[in-house]
Write a protein that holds these residues in place. Structure first.
Motif, mmCIF file in Angstrom:
data_model
loop_
_atom_site.group_PDB
_atom_site.id
_atom_site.type_symbol
_atom_site.label_atom_id
_atom_site.label_comp_id
_atom_site.label_asym_id
_atom_site.label_seq_id
_atom_site.Cartn_x
_atom_site.Cartn_y
_atom_site.Cartn_z
ATOM 1 N N TRP A 31 26.186 50.314 48.003
ATOM 2 C CA TRP A 31 27.227 50.973 47.201
ATOM 3 C C TRP A 31 28.627 50.527 47.609
ATOM 4 O O TRP A 31 29.522 50.421 46.766
ATOM 5 C CB TRP A 31 27.096 52.494 47.261
ATOM 6 N N GLN A 32 28.817 50.234 48.897
ATOM 7 C CA GLN A 32 30.121 49.703 49.319
ATOM 8 C C GLN A 32 30.398 48.373 48.629
ATOM 9 O O GLN A 32 31.525 48.104 48.214
ATOM 10 C CB GLN A 32 30.157 49.497 50.842
ATOM 11 N N ARG A 33 29.367 47.574 48.505
ATOM 12 C CA ARG A 33 29.497 46.278 47.851
ATOM 13 C C ARG A 33 29.707 46.439 46.344
ATOM 14 O O ARG A 33 30.568 45.799 45.752
ATOM 15 C CB ARG A 33 28.251 45.425 48.123
ATOM 16 N N GLU A 34 28.919 47.313 45.721
ATOM 17 C CA GLU A 34 28.960 47.456 44.263
ATOM 18 C C GLU A 34 30.162 48.250 43.751
ATOM 19 O O GLU A 34 30.624 48.016 42.657
ATOM 20 C CB GLU A 34 27.671 48.116 43.769
ATOM 21 N N ARG A 35 30.611 49.221 44.557
ATOM 22 C CA ARG A 35 31.734 50.057 44.110
ATOM 23 C C ARG A 35 32.796 50.175 45.206
ATOM 24 O O ARG A 35 33.025 51.242 45.770
ATOM 25 C CB ARG A 35 31.241 51.451 43.727
ATOM 26 N N PRO A 36 33.456 49.070 45.526
ATOM 27 C CA PRO A 36 34.486 49.110 46.572
ATOM 28 C C PRO A 36 35.679 49.987 46.188
ATOM 29 O O PRO A 36 36.481 50.341 47.042
ATOM 30 C CB PRO A 36 34.888 47.642 46.745
ATOM 31 N N ASP A 37 35.751 50.353 44.916
ATOM 32 C CA ASP A 37 36.850 51.208 44.446
ATOM 33 C C ASP A 37 36.658 52.681 44.816
ATOM 34 O O ASP A 37 37.590 53.478 44.698
ATOM 35 C CB ASP A 37 36.992 51.089 42.930
#
Length: 178
Positions: A31-37
């Motif tokens: 999730w850090q990779r997919e949604r860094p926002d």
């Protein structure tokens, strides 16, 4: 925020605070990779709480040997905890267990059929009734409660007294925020 890194072969190459990363770390990393926002710093903590509670209810649950569900246990424990004569009215049970009266009624029906509780008309208000433990219900809840407390103590022994207090304080704060 703790971030773990992977070696070329996909294995974890770091150990943080003496703890090896687990499967939830995989989820957080993805999730850090997919949604860094998004700030997902709390994701791992809440995912672990969910996994822990699920595992607690499924891994050799001592209630099963008494033929109890966790809901049955909650009703019997609420009745037993008020002390002799271990009697409450359904609205009190509903309030203590934070559930609807219909839900309480369903549990009471099962427990009454099993001979663990009995319902009697309230002598002070014949439109209402009182729920009490039968002798069999008291024996069952005392034994099941002993098993649960022993199980919880064994699990809690993995924490220091300070960790226990911090966890208890943190959970109390989170529950208050709900």
């Amino acid at each position: 925020m703790i971030k773990y890194t992977r070696a070329v072969d996909g294995a974890w190459n770091a150990c943080i605070d003496g703890h090896a990363p687990d499967q939830i770390d995989d989820v957080v990393e993805h999730w850090q990779r997919e949604r860094p926002d998004l700030d997902i710093s709390a994701l791992g903590m809440f995912a672990r709480m969910k996994v822990f509670v699920t595992a607690l209810g499924s891994k050799g649950d001592p209630l099963e040997q008494y033929g109890l569900t966790s809901g049955d246990f909650e009703v019997l424990a609420a009745l037993r905890a008020v002390g002799p004569p271990c009697v409450l009215i359904p609205s009190q049970l509903s309030e203590k267990l934070m559930m609807s009266r219909a839900g309480i009624t369903n549990r009471l029906d099962r427990l009454e059929d099993a001979g663990l509780v009995e319902r009697r008309l309230d002598p002070a208000d014949r439109r209402s009734f009182r729920v009490g433990l039968t002798e069999q219900g008291r024996v069952i809840i005392d034994a099941a409660f002993t098993e649960q407390v022993t199980r919880f103590a064994r699990l809690a022994d993995h924490l220091t007294p300070e960790q226990r207090q911090h966890l208890d304080d943190a959970l109390r704060t989170l529950l208050g925020a709900l």
